[in-house]
Design a protein around this motif. Structure first.
Motif, short mmCIF file in Angstrom:
data_model
loop_
_atom_site.label_atom_id
_atom_site.label_comp_id
_atom_site.label_asym_id
_atom_site.label_seq_id
_atom_site.Cartn_x
_atom_site.Cartn_y
_atom_site.Cartn_z
N ASN A 244 -24.32 30.41 -19.06
CA ASN A 244 -25.32 31.21 -19.90
C ASN A 244 -26.63 30.99 -19.39
O ASN A 244 -27.75 32.07 -19.68
CB ASN A 244 -25.19 31.22 -21.37
CG ASN A 244 -23.54 31.29 -21.74
OD1 ASN A 244 -23.03 32.11 -20.93
ND2 ASN A 244 -23.18 31.16 -22.82
N LEU A 247 -27.78 32.48 -16.25
CA LEU A 247 -27.47 34.05 -15.93
C LEU A 247 -28.49 34.64 -16.29
O LEU A 247 -29.16 35.68 -15.91
CB LEU A 247 -26.22 34.42 -16.70
CG LEU A 247 -25.00 34.00 -16.06
CD1 LEU A 247 -23.94 34.11 -17.23
CD2 LEU A 247 -24.56 34.92 -14.95
N GLY A 248 -29.47 34.32 -17.34
CA GLY A 248 -30.43 34.96 -17.81
C GLY A 248 -31.55 34.94 -16.89
O GLY A 248 -32.36 36.09 -16.52
N ALA A 258 -26.36 36.92 -10.00
CA ALA A 258 -25.65 37.05 -11.46
C ALA A 258 -24.38 37.34 -11.21
O ALA A 258 -23.51 36.88 -11.95
CB ALA A 258 -26.58 38.08 -12.10
N SER A 273 -22.40 34.11 -26.25
CA SER A 273 -23.45 34.45 -25.58
C SER A 273 -23.34 34.94 -24.02
O SER A 273 -24.07 35.67 -23.51
CB SER A 273 -24.26 33.01 -25.26
OG SER A 273 -24.72 32.44 -26.50
N THR A 274 -22.04 34.49 -23.39
CA THR A 274 -21.77 35.03 -22.09
C THR A 274 -21.77 36.41 -22.08
O THR A 274 -22.08 37.28 -21.24
CB THR A 274 -20.50 34.45 -21.60
OG1 THR A 274 -20.36 32.86 -21.80
CG2 THR A 274 -20.28 34.48 -20.12
N ARG A 277 -24.76 38.21 -22.17
CA ARG A 277 -25.57 38.27 -20.87
C ARG A 277 -24.79 39.08 -20.10
O ARG A 277 -25.63 39.91 -19.30
CB ARG A 277 -25.23 36.78 -20.05
CG ARG A 277 -25.93 35.50 -20.71
CD ARG A 277 -27.55 35.74 -20.78
NE ARG A 277 -28.46 34.60 -20.94
CZ ARG A 277 -29.60 34.56 -21.50
NH1 ARG A 277 -30.16 35.80 -21.56
NH2 ARG A 277 -30.14 33.48 -21.67
N TYR A 278 -23.41 39.43 -20.15
CA TYR A 278 -22.88 40.51 -19.41
C TYR A 278 -23.40 41.84 -19.86
O TYR A 278 -23.64 42.61 -19.00
CB TYR A 278 -21.32 40.27 -19.54
CG TYR A 278 -20.51 41.24 -18.82
CD1 TYR A 278 -20.47 41.02 -17.42
CD2 TYR A 278 -20.05 42.56 -19.15
CE1 TYR A 278 -19.90 41.90 -16.34
CE2 TYR A 278 -19.08 43.06 -18.48
CZ TYR A 278 -19.24 42.97 -16.98
OH TYR A 278 -18.55 43.83 -16.20
N GLU A 280 -26.40 42.47 -20.81
CA GLU A 280 -27.74 42.34 -20.21
C GLU A 280 -27.40 42.87 -18.57
O GLU A 280 -28.60 43.59 -18.22
CB GLU A 280 -28.40 41.16 -20.31
CG GLU A 280 -28.71 40.94 -21.64
CD GLU A 280 -29.40 39.66 -21.93
OE1 GLU A 280 -29.44 38.83 -20.84
OE2 GLU A 280 -29.57 38.91 -23.03
N TYR A 281 -26.61 42.18 -17.90
CA TYR A 281 -26.27 42.52 -16.71
C TYR A 281 -26.08 43.82 -16.33
O TYR A 281 -26.52 44.57 -15.43
CB TYR A 281 -25.30 41.72 -16.09
CG TYR A 281 -24.70 41.90 -14.71
CD1 TYR A 281 -25.40 41.59 -13.59
CD2 TYR A 281 -23.40 42.30 -14.55
CE1 TYR A 281 -24.80 41.68 -12.35
CE2 TYR A 281 -23.15 42.93 -13.34
CZ TYR A 281 -23.83 42.42 -12.30
OH TYR A 281 -23.24 42.90 -10.86
#
Length: 298
Positions: A244, A247-248, A258, A273-274, A277-278, A280-281
């Motif tokens: 995590n 990944l940011g 990523a 949190s993962t 992040r996904y 955000e991706y």
């Protein structure tokens, strides 16, 4: 307490523009008993001449060797350390004047603590403060299972260690090219407590040549370090937290990388949190596509 010797180690590498400020901030500490050791790790920017002149003027220990990496450099200095307490410090950061005094007081009062960190202000390449750390109410304390679960490191800019604890873990593993996460985690694994003080002790410099910008190397090193604790119940959660964290950085800098990182983490190990992040991706990918089509239309 004034008579307790604290060893401050500065491993230096190509920070000619900043090393003098770092050294002088150590020499200006309110705690009177400090052994300062500066080792240059093969700089090519003229740092060695500058440090040598400062060492001649102020009388601290200065050595230089060919480039070996930060952990090998720290191990060499650690073998020379005479203080019961050790601070490892960045050659581009600046200590606040009472940093050693305040952290030492906490270590003396709490012999069960093997490593103590604190908060930090952020400065830019010119030394201007860009973000100030607010003072919190209380000390945060961690035992090994929580540190592993959260993959939490006490960063080198704020860390003070009990030298006995550093010796018990055998110093730094030189196969791992990053120092702070491994030392705090290994010390905690021996049963020592790790505390984070609620106030700032350091100005951490963010600039174009920050070693910490090499996030891919950090990622590999942190995963390598964690494998030493693969049999621990908190290992998988700690591993997810490392994914995590990086990944940011990958989403900001390299969407292809990523995507690769997401693919390396089994879906059953994803946490909230993962998934964040996904999202955000996915948004970043959508923005890139929109930008591409807008440019093509024009």
């Amino acid at each position: 307490m004034d008579g307790l010797l604290v060893t401050v180690i500065i491993p230096s590498y190509n920070h000619r523009d900043y090393i003098a400020d770092s050294i002088l901030s150590v020499l200006a500490q309110t705690h009177p008993a400090i052994q300062l050791i500066v080792i240059d790790d093969g700089s090519s920017d003229g740092s060695q001449d500058l440090i040598g002149a400062l060492a001649q003027e102020h009388g601290f220990t200065f050595l230089a060797h060919e480039n070996r990496g930060v952990c090998a450099t720290l191990n060499r200095a650690l073998a020379m350390a005479e203080g019961e307490y050790v601070v490892t410090f960045g050659s581009d950061d600046i200590m606040l004047p009472d940093r050693v005094e305040r952290q030492l007081a906490h270590m003396v009062q709490h012999p069960e603590v093997g490593c103590v960190g604190a908060r930090k202000h952020i400065i830019d390449g010119q030394g201007r403060r860009t973000r100030s750390a607010s003072e919190r109410v209380q000390v945060k304390s961690y035992l090994f299972p929580e540190l592993l679960r959260k993959a939490k490191a006490v960063g080198a800019p704020t860390a003070m260690y009990r030298r006995q604890a550093m010796q018990e873990v055998g110093g730094y593993d030189e196969r791992i090219t990053l120092e702070d996460f491994q030392m705090s985690l290994h010390i905690a694994s021996l049963g020592y407590r790790v505390d984070i003080l609620p106030f700032a002790v350091t100005c951490y410099r963010v600039h174009d040549r920050n070693y910490s910008r090499s996030y891919r190397r950090h990622f590999r090193n942190d995963l390598m370090l964690l494998r030493a604790f693969k049999s621990h119940p908190e290992y998988l959660q700690g591993r997810t937290e490392i994914f995590n964290r990086y990944l940011g950085a990958a989403i900001r800098m390299d969407l292809g990388h990523a995507r690769t990182i997401f693919g390396r983490l089994p879906l059953k190990q994803w946490n909230r949190s993962t998934w964040r992040r996904y999202r955000e991706y996915c948004l970043a990918v959508s923005r890139r596509k929109l930008s591409f089509w807008s440019a093509s239309a024009n």
